[in-house]
Write an enzyme that holds these catalytic residues in place. Structure first.
Site, PDB file in Angstrom:
ATOM      1  N   ALA A  64      32.600  33.722  26.027  1.00 35.95           N
ATOM      2  CA  ALA A  64      32.484  32.573  27.030  1.00 35.95           C
ATOM      3  C   ALA A  64      33.777  31.813  27.985  1.00 35.95           C
ATOM      4  O   ALA A  64      34.871  31.900  26.671  1.00 35.95           O
ATOM      5  CB  ALA A  64      31.116  31.682  26.997  1.00 35.95           C
ATOM      6  N   VAL A  65      33.955  31.943  29.073  1.00 39.80           N
ATOM      7  CA  VAL A  65      34.771  31.252  29.469  1.00 39.80           C
ATOM      8  C   VAL A  65      34.702  30.028  30.315  1.00 39.80           C
ATOM      9  O   VAL A  65      33.463  30.499  31.134  1.00 39.80           O
ATOM     10  CB  VAL A  65      35.398  32.099  30.317  1.00 39.80           C
ATOM     11  CG1 VAL A  65      36.857  31.550  31.031  1.00 39.80           C
ATOM     12  CG2 VAL A  65      36.396  33.578  29.815  1.00 39.80           C
ATOM     13  N   GLU A  97      25.721  43.963  22.905  1.00 39.22           N
ATOM     14  CA  GLU A  97      24.784  43.987  24.147  1.00 39.22           C
ATOM     15  C   GLU A  97      25.450  42.944  25.315  1.00 39.22           C
ATOM     16  O   GLU A  97      25.846  41.734  25.078  1.00 39.22           O
ATOM     17  CB  GLU A  97      24.108  43.428  23.708  1.00 39.22           C
ATOM     18  CG  GLU A  97      22.995  44.905  22.281  1.00 39.22           C
ATOM     19  CD  GLU A  97      23.046  43.689  21.071  1.00 39.22           C
ATOM     20  OE1 GLU A  97      23.856  43.042  20.811  1.00 39.22           O
ATOM     21  OE2 GLU A  97      23.519  44.813  20.493  1.00 39.22           O
ATOM     22  N   ASN A 102      24.372  41.098  33.878  1.00 33.62           N
ATOM     23  CA  ASN A 102      25.214  40.161  33.458  1.00 33.62           C
ATOM     24  C   ASN A 102      26.405  41.118  34.145  1.00 33.62           C
ATOM     25  O   ASN A 102      27.081  41.208  33.808  1.00 33.62           O
ATOM     26  CB  ASN A 102      25.573  39.866  32.163  1.00 33.62           C
ATOM     27  CG  ASN A 102      26.516  39.224  32.109  1.00 33.62           C
ATOM     28  OD1 ASN A 102      27.478  38.400  32.990  1.00 33.62           O
ATOM     29  ND2 ASN A 102      26.899  38.395  31.223  1.00 33.62           N
ATOM     30  N   TYR A 109      33.466  45.167  30.627  1.00 34.84           N
ATOM     31  CA  TYR A 109      33.564  45.424  29.193  1.00 34.84           C
ATOM     32  C   TYR A 109      33.979  47.281  29.618  1.00 34.84           C
ATOM     33  O   TYR A 109      34.442  47.964  29.039  1.00 34.84           O
ATOM     34  CB  TYR A 109      32.895  46.059  28.205  1.00 34.84           C
ATOM     35  CG  TYR A 109      31.592  44.152  27.940  1.00 34.84           C
ATOM     36  CD1 TYR A 109      33.007  43.713  27.046  1.00 34.84           C
ATOM     37  CD2 TYR A 109      30.293  43.495  27.935  1.00 34.84           C
ATOM     38  CE1 TYR A 109      32.436  42.390  26.805  1.00 34.84           C
ATOM     39  CE2 TYR A 109      30.262  42.138  28.094  1.00 34.84           C
ATOM     40  CZ  TYR A 109      31.161  41.986  27.206  1.00 34.84           C
ATOM     41  OH  TYR A 109      30.976  40.756  26.780  1.00 34.84           O
TER      42      TYR A 109
HETATM   43  C1  LIG Z   1      31.800  37.410  31.386  1.00 31.89           C
HETATM   44  C2  LIG Z   1      33.344  36.335  31.794  1.00 31.89           C
HETATM   45  C3  LIG Z   1      34.013  36.056  29.660  1.00 31.89           C
HETATM   46  C4  LIG Z   1      34.796  37.105  32.066  1.00 31.89           C
HETATM   47  O1  LIG Z   1      35.295  36.176  32.052  1.00 31.89           O
HETATM   48  P1  LIG Z   1      36.469  36.252  32.586  1.00 31.89           P
HETATM   49  O2  LIG Z   1      37.548  34.906  32.417  1.00 31.89           O
HETATM   50  O3  LIG Z   1      35.983  35.268  34.382  1.00 31.89           O
HETATM   51  O4  LIG Z   1      36.986  37.122  33.201  1.00 31.89           O
HETATM   52  P2  LIG Z   1      38.422  37.576  33.403  1.00 31.89           P
HETATM   53  O5  LIG Z   1      39.307  36.734  34.559  1.00 31.89           O
HETATM   54  O6  LIG Z   1      39.554  37.428  32.480  1.00 31.89           O
HETATM   55  O7  LIG Z   1      37.940  39.248  34.173  1.00 31.89           O
HETATM   56  C5  LIG Z   1      38.320  40.085  33.849  1.00 31.89           C
HETATM   57  C6  LIG Z   1      37.874  40.838  34.767  1.00 31.89           C
HETATM   58  O8  LIG Z   1      36.155  41.471  34.394  1.00 31.89           O
HETATM   59  C7  LIG Z   1      35.475  41.345  35.874  1.00 31.89           C
HETATM   60  N1  LIG Z   1      34.709  40.225  36.462  1.00 31.89           N
HETATM   61  C8  LIG Z   1      35.028  39.338  35.273  1.00 31.89           C
HETATM   62  N2  LIG Z   1      34.609  38.072  36.523  1.00 31.89           N
HETATM   63  C9  LIG Z   1      33.866  38.909  37.556  1.00 31.89           C
HETATM   64  C10 LIG Z   1      32.740  38.592  38.422  1.00 31.89           C
HETATM   65  N3  LIG Z   1      32.198  37.702  38.712  1.00 31.89           N
HETATM   66  N4  LIG Z   1      32.580  39.559  39.376  1.00 31.89           N
HETATM   67  C11 LIG Z   1      32.575  40.699  39.034  1.00 31.89           C
HETATM   68  N5  LIG Z   1      33.822  41.134  38.063  1.00 31.89           N
HETATM   69  C12 LIG Z   1      34.223  40.265  37.295  1.00 31.89           C
HETATM   70  C13 LIG Z   1      37.224  42.363  36.751  1.00 31.89           C
HETATM   71  O9  LIG Z   1      37.085  43.418  36.309  1.00 31.89           O
HETATM   72  C14 LIG Z   1      37.867  41.344  36.532  1.00 31.89           C
HETATM   73  O10 LIG Z   1      39.456  41.587  36.072  1.00 31.89           O
HETATM   74  P3  LIG Z   1      39.816  40.699  37.987  1.00 31.89           P
HETATM   75  O11 LIG Z   1      39.686  39.343  37.990  1.00 31.89           O
HETATM   76  O12 LIG Z   1      41.234  41.115  37.785  1.00 31.89           O
HETATM   77  O13 LIG Z   1      38.722  41.634  38.969  1.00 31.89           O
HETATM   78  C15 LIG Z   1      32.782  34.955  31.473  1.00 31.89           C
HETATM   79  O14 LIG Z   1      32.536  34.906  33.214  1.00 31.89           O
HETATM   80  C16 LIG Z   1      31.796  33.876  31.699  1.00 31.89           C
HETATM   81  O15 LIG Z   1      31.903  33.401  31.039  1.00 31.89           O
HETATM   82  N6  LIG Z   1      30.440  34.215  31.702  1.00 31.89           N
HETATM   83  C17 LIG Z   1      29.485  33.817  30.937  1.00 31.89           C
HETATM   84  C18 LIG Z   1      29.065  33.497  29.406  1.00 31.89           C
HETATM   85  C19 LIG Z   1      28.779  35.525  29.115  1.00 31.89           C
HETATM   86  O16 LIG Z   1      27.675  36.446  30.164  1.00 31.89           O
HETATM   87  N7  LIG Z   1      29.544  35.828  28.853  1.00 31.89           N
HETATM   88  C20 LIG Z   1      29.644  37.795  27.885  1.00 31.89           C
HETATM   89  C21 LIG Z   1      28.317  37.768  27.419  1.00 31.89           C
HETATM   90  S1  LIG Z   1      27.583  39.388  26.943  1.00 31.89           S
END
Ligand SMILES: CC(C)(COP(=O)(O)OP(=O)(O)OC[C@H]1O[C@@H](n2cnc3c(N)ncnc32)[C@H](O)[C@@H]1OP(=O)(O)O)[C@@H](O)C(=O)NCCC(=O)NCCS
Length: 145
Positions: A64-65, A97, A102, A109
């Site tokens: 998570a971020v 998973e 999401n 991924y």
């Molecule tokens: C999933 C998560 C970890 C992604 O973290 P993040 O720091 O926002 O991701 P990044 O900035 O590194 O993004 C990398 C790529 O992921 C994809 N991505 C990330 N967020 C996205 C969004 N909201 N919509 C579409 N694509 C997305 C894009 O391809 C992105 O690349 P780009 O920004 O160049 O288009 C974050 O949204 C999060 O913490 N979500 C809640 C917890 C969660 O769902 N964890 C995963 C459980 S399986």
């Protein structure tokens, strides 16, 4: 990630996820020896990952971020680190998973070469009852750097 980090880690998890892990889940994971990484900016926790290594398989358990720090490449940084760590430890594949709904995680991924390999029915709780999980897998050959 260490036990003293958990208040910040749990606060981030609670802000980022609708059905968050509780502190005891993180503590159990640390006690089990799982690979756990926190991304800090100064004293602020901006993200984390937890992976379990078993024989030659890595399982990404949580990632998570912080909501205010999303879409800045930090999720990709954490995932890249977990993949490198698993490859360096001799793991052949990483599994994870995620909720069918999401989309951000699925896109992240996919960008790292994860392939969808299965579906677990009703795996997660959600506001309407239960939600399916998609199972993803990536080979780690490319991460031996
Ligand atoms: C999933 C998560 C970890 C992604 O973290 P993040 O720091 O926002 O991701 P990044 O900035 O590194 O993004 C990398 C790529 O992921 C994809 N991505 C990330 N967020 C996205 C969004 N909201 N919509 C579409 N694509 C997305 C894009 O391809 C992105 O690349 P780009 O920004 O160049 O288009 C974050 O949204 C999060 O913490 N979500 C809640 C917890 C969660 O769902 N964890 C995963 C459980 S399986």
């Amino acid at each position: 990630m260490r036990l003293p980090d958990l208040p910040q880690v749990v606060a981030l998890e609670t802000a980022a996820q609708d059905f968050p892990w509780r502190e005891r889940h993180f503590a159990d994971s640390l006690h089990a020896g799982h690979r756990a990484w926190v991304l800090w900016r100064g004293a602020r926790c901006l993200g984390f990952s937890l992976s379990m290594h078993a024989v030659d398989e890595a399982h990404l358990l949580n990632l998570a971020v912080a909501p205010a720090a999303q879409r800045q490449g930090l999720g990709a940084k954490l995932l890249r680190h977990a993949l490198r760590d698993a490859a360096a430890a001799g793991m052949q594949r990483m599994y994870l998973e995620t909720r069918v709904s999401n989309q951000s995680a699925r896109t992240l991924y996919g960008a790292f070469g994860f392939q969808e390999i299965g579906l677990r029915k009703d795996y997660y709780p959600n506001d309407n009852g239960r939600e399916d999980a998609l199972v993803f897998c990536v080979r780690l050959d490319n991460w031996k750097e």
